[in-house]
Design a protein around this motif. Structure first.
Motif, mmCIF file in Angstrom:
data_model
loop_
_atom_site.group_PDB
_atom_site.id
_atom_site.type_symbol
_atom_site.label_atom_id
_atom_site.label_comp_id
_atom_site.label_asym_id
_atom_site.label_seq_id
_atom_site.Cartn_x
_atom_site.Cartn_y
_atom_site.Cartn_z
ATOM 1 N N LEU A 153 0.823 -1.200 0.000
ATOM 2 C CA LEU A 153 0.000 0.000 0.000
ATOM 3 C C LEU A 153 0.865 1.260 0.000
ATOM 4 N N SER A 154 1.903 1.277 0.811
ATOM 5 C CA SER A 154 2.768 2.463 0.860
ATOM 6 C C SER A 154 3.533 2.635 -0.448
ATOM 7 N N LEU A 155 3.951 1.559 -1.070
ATOM 8 C CA LEU A 155 4.632 1.654 -2.355
ATOM 9 C C LEU A 155 3.681 2.186 -3.425
ATOM 10 N N ALA A 156 2.444 1.723 -3.438
ATOM 11 C CA ALA A 156 1.463 2.208 -4.402
ATOM 12 C C ALA A 156 1.156 3.681 -4.174
ATOM 13 N N MET A 157 1.026 4.100 -2.926
ATOM 14 C CA MET A 157 0.767 5.508 -2.628
ATOM 15 C C MET A 157 1.943 6.383 -3.067
#
Length: 62
Positions: free
Chosen positions: A39-43
Motif C-alpha cells: 500500500l505504501s509503495l502504491a501511494m
C-alpha cells in the motif's frame, strides 16, 4: 555503485507482483506487514505521478 545498478527496479517489481509461495508459512502479522508495504509503495508511485502532472507537465507546455 555504478549507473547500471542505480535504475535496476527488478527486485522491487518482483516483490510487488510475486505469486503466493505455498511452502512458506503465513500468519496475520506477515500478511499485514506485506499489505502495508504494498500500500505504501502504491501511494508513493501515485504521488510521483501527481507531482509530475502538477509541476513538470505545465512547465513543459509553456
Amino acid at each position: 555503485m555504478n549507473g547500471k545498478n542505480l535504475f535496476n527496479f527488478g527486485p522491487v517489481l518482483g516483490y510487488y507482483f510475486r505469486k503466493h509461495d505455498p511452502n512458506r508459512k503465513s500468519n496475520f502479522n506477515m500478511k499485514t506487514m506485506h499489505f502495508i508495504n504494498k500500500l505504501s509503495l502504491a501511494m508513493f508511485l501515485i504521488c510521483l505521478v501527481v507531482m509530475f502532472v502538477r509541476y513538470i507537465l505545465p512547465a513543459l507546455t509553456r
